[in-house]
Motif scaffolding. Structure first.
Motif, PDB file in Angstrom:
ATOM      1  N   THR A 129       0.750  -1.336   0.264  1.00  0.00           N
ATOM      2  CA  THR A 129       0.027   0.021   0.065  1.00  0.00           C
ATOM      3  C   THR A 129       0.649   1.256   0.207  1.00  0.00           C
ATOM      4  N   ARG A 130       2.284   1.260   0.157  1.00  0.00           N
ATOM      5  CA  ARG A 130       3.096   2.232  -0.117  1.00  0.00           C
ATOM      6  C   ARG A 130       3.925   1.979  -1.029  1.00  0.00           C
ATOM      7  N   VAL A 140       6.871 -10.582  -7.271  1.00  0.00           N
ATOM      8  CA  VAL A 140       7.521  -9.605  -6.296  1.00  0.00           C
ATOM      9  C   VAL A 140       6.242  -9.236  -5.121  1.00  0.00           C
ATOM     10  N   GLY A 141       5.077 -10.088  -5.266  1.00  0.00           N
ATOM     11  CA  GLY A 141       4.358  -9.872  -4.029  1.00  0.00           C
ATOM     12  C   GLY A 141       3.117  -8.907  -4.273  1.00  0.00           C
ATOM     13  N   LEU A 142       3.103  -8.226  -5.333  1.00  0.00           N
ATOM     14  CA  LEU A 142       2.009  -7.195  -5.730  1.00  0.00           C
ATOM     15  C   LEU A 142       0.840  -8.054  -6.159  1.00  0.00           C
ATOM     16  N   LEU A 143      -0.407  -7.651  -6.177  1.00  0.00           N
ATOM     17  CA  LEU A 143      -1.540  -7.923  -6.729  1.00  0.00           C
ATOM     18  C   LEU A 143      -1.209  -7.838  -8.437  1.00  0.00           C
ATOM     19  N   TYR A 144      -1.310  -9.029  -8.965  1.00  0.00           N
ATOM     20  CA  TYR A 144      -0.832  -8.964 -10.555  1.00  0.00           C
ATOM     21  C   TYR A 144      -1.910  -8.344 -11.242  1.00  0.00           C
ATOM     22  N   PHE A 145      -1.621  -7.622 -12.251  1.00  0.00           N
ATOM     23  CA  PHE A 145      -2.585  -6.639 -12.826  1.00  0.00           C
ATOM     24  C   PHE A 145      -3.607  -7.489 -13.620  1.00  0.00           C
ATOM     25  N   PRO A 146      -3.353  -8.603 -14.318  1.00  0.00           N
ATOM     26  CA  PRO A 146      -4.435  -9.261 -14.720  1.00  0.00           C
ATOM     27  C   PRO A 146      -5.516  -9.752 -13.613  1.00  0.00           C
ATOM     28  N   LEU A 168      -4.932   2.316  -9.724  1.00  0.00           N
ATOM     29  CA  LEU A 168      -4.513   3.400  -8.867  1.00  0.00           C
ATOM     30  C   LEU A 168      -3.767   3.073  -7.517  1.00  0.00           C
ATOM     31  N   GLY A 169      -3.889   1.636  -7.157  1.00  0.00           N
ATOM     32  CA  GLY A 169      -2.923   1.206  -6.042  1.00  0.00           C
ATOM     33  C   GLY A 169      -3.092  -0.199  -6.131  1.00  0.00           C
ATOM     34  N   ASN A 170      -2.477  -0.593  -5.092  1.00  0.00           N
ATOM     35  CA  ASN A 170      -2.385  -2.237  -4.529  1.00  0.00           C
ATOM     36  C   ASN A 170      -2.606  -2.743  -3.301  1.00  0.00           C
ATOM     37  N   LEU A 171      -2.671  -3.751  -2.913  1.00  0.00           N
ATOM     38  CA  LEU A 171      -3.170  -4.217  -1.615  1.00  0.00           C
ATOM     39  C   LEU A 171      -1.968  -5.327  -1.235  1.00  0.00           C
ATOM     40  N   ASN A 172      -2.095  -5.473   0.193  1.00  0.00           N
ATOM     41  CA  ASN A 172      -1.432  -6.660   0.710  1.00  0.00           C
ATOM     42  C   ASN A 172      -2.232  -7.826   0.629  1.00  0.00           C
ATOM     43  N   GLN A 173      -1.137  -8.985   0.686  1.00  0.00           N
ATOM     44  CA  GLN A 173      -2.024 -10.476   0.813  1.00  0.00           C
ATOM     45  C   GLN A 173      -3.073 -10.429   2.175  1.00  0.00           C
ATOM     46  N   ILE A 205      -8.509   1.464  -5.811  1.00  0.00           N
ATOM     47  CA  ILE A 205      -7.257   0.650  -6.401  1.00  0.00           C
ATOM     48  C   ILE A 205      -7.212   0.486  -7.825  1.00  0.00           C
ATOM     49  N   ALA A 206      -8.700   0.832  -8.365  1.00  0.00           N
ATOM     50  CA  ALA A 206      -8.689   0.658  -9.906  1.00  0.00           C
ATOM     51  C   ALA A 206     -10.042   0.909 -10.658  1.00  0.00           C
ATOM     52  N   VAL A 207     -10.063   1.594 -11.373  1.00  0.00           N
ATOM     53  CA  VAL A 207     -11.336   1.933 -12.250  1.00  0.00           C
ATOM     54  C   VAL A 207     -11.402   1.138 -13.655  1.00  0.00           C
ATOM     55  N   ILE A 208     -12.449   0.378 -13.957  1.00  0.00           N
ATOM     56  CA  ILE A 208     -12.474  -0.369 -14.975  1.00  0.00           C
ATOM     57  C   ILE A 208     -13.801  -0.250 -15.782  1.00  0.00           C
ATOM     58  N   ARG A 209     -13.674   0.040 -17.033  1.00  0.00           N
ATOM     59  CA  ARG A 209     -14.655   0.165 -17.746  1.00  0.00           C
ATOM     60  C   ARG A 209     -14.823  -0.838 -18.858  1.00  0.00           C
ATOM     61  N   THR A 210     -15.817  -1.588 -19.140  1.00  0.00           N
ATOM     62  CA  THR A 210     -15.904  -2.858 -20.067  1.00  0.00           C
ATOM     63  C   THR A 210     -17.263  -2.576 -20.986  1.00  0.00           C
TER      64      THR A 210
END
Length: 268
Positions: A135-136, A194-200, A228-233, A256-261
């Motif tokens: 988150t940082r 690397v421990g980040l929520l993977y973008f897919p 816009l951001g990420n989160l911890n496990q 953490i994200a805005v999604i348009r579909t």
């Protein structure tokens, strides 16, 4: 530490891959969105490594700390596709300079010369803090220079969309709409090396939320994601929806994200 410098070059930095489409690359509706994102994400990193004169897509700051090319925005378009199993696909990928701190890539997937998917991606360099908290995440730079052609209007428009979306949500009370889905992403499935929520995973969660809300849906034909951001496990993701637009937040209400579909209309 040297800031990456973008200098115009006469020839683009590009990679072409040829492969056969099998079960890993396909879904019941044609190309698998998850495969396209994962494969082209790796191509994006490989392009940056090539532009920096590196063989491996592993990046470090001058002080030795790992630096990652984190995505700011992606825009995927999928064409209606049938009978792709066993067909040969060409993935043509090119890297561009978007701003002084952002790179962009375009990936075209072609079968028999026809484009069946196109993905635009924009990334910036980031690093963890000393505690490795997701988150940082901090903007960073790498040691080296990339000589890249300037981005075209479409990539620049995607970058503007991402920046405007981030500005609109900064320091304001977020209008979230109805909550349609909550889940705790699974580390072994949804987080990267690397421990980040993977973008897919953001697109996967959006699709899960859409099915939870509406049931049977038409195939995705266009999906734009602003990260816009990420989160911890162990954290939860909350999804709020209004029609084609979704907002994702962490449990502390941070976007953490805005999604348009956009989907294919399958109604008779």
């Amino acid at each position: 530490m040297a800031v990456v410098a973008f200098v115009a070059r006469p020839a683009p930095v590009e990679i072409c891959a040829d492969l056969q489409l099998g079960m890993a690359q396909l879904s019941p509706d044609g190309l698998s969105e998850q495969w396209v994102l994962r494969f082209c994400g790796d191509q994006h990193w490989a392009l940056i490594a090539k532009a920096l004169g590196q063989r491996e897509a592993v990046f470090h700051a001058a002080d030795g700390r790992p630096v990652y090319a984190a995505f700011c925005a992606t825009s995927l378009s999928l064409q209606p596709s049938a009978s792709l199993l066993g067909r040969d696909v060409k993935v043509a990928s090119v890297l561009f300079a978007v701003t002084e701190t952002r790179t962009g890539s375009r990936h075209r997937l072609l079968v028999d010369g026809a484009v069946i998917a196109e993905l635009s991606m924009i990334s910036t360099f980031v690093s963890h803090d000393t505690q490795g908290c997701n988150t940082r995440i901090y903007r960073n730079s790498v040691l080296g220079q990339m000589h890249l052609p300037p981005a075209d209007p479409a990539l620049l428009a995607l970058d503007r969309q991402a920046r405007e979306t981030a500005r609109s949500l900064r320091g304001t009370v977020v209008t979230r709409g109805p909550e349609i889905h909550v889940e705790r992403p699974v580390p072994a499935l949804d987080f990267n090396a690397v421990g980040l929520l993977y973008f897919p995973a953001f697109s996967r969660i959006a699709e899960t939320a859409a099915h939870a809300r509406e049931g049977s849906l038409g195939p995705v034909r266009k999906r734009d994601v602003v990260y816009l951001g990420n989160l911890n496990q162990g954290d939860t993701v909350h999804v709020f929806g209004h029609g084609q637009k979704m907002l994702m937040t962490r449990g502390d209400d941070t976007p953490i994200a805005v999604i348009r579909t956009e989907r294919e209309d399958t109604r008779a």
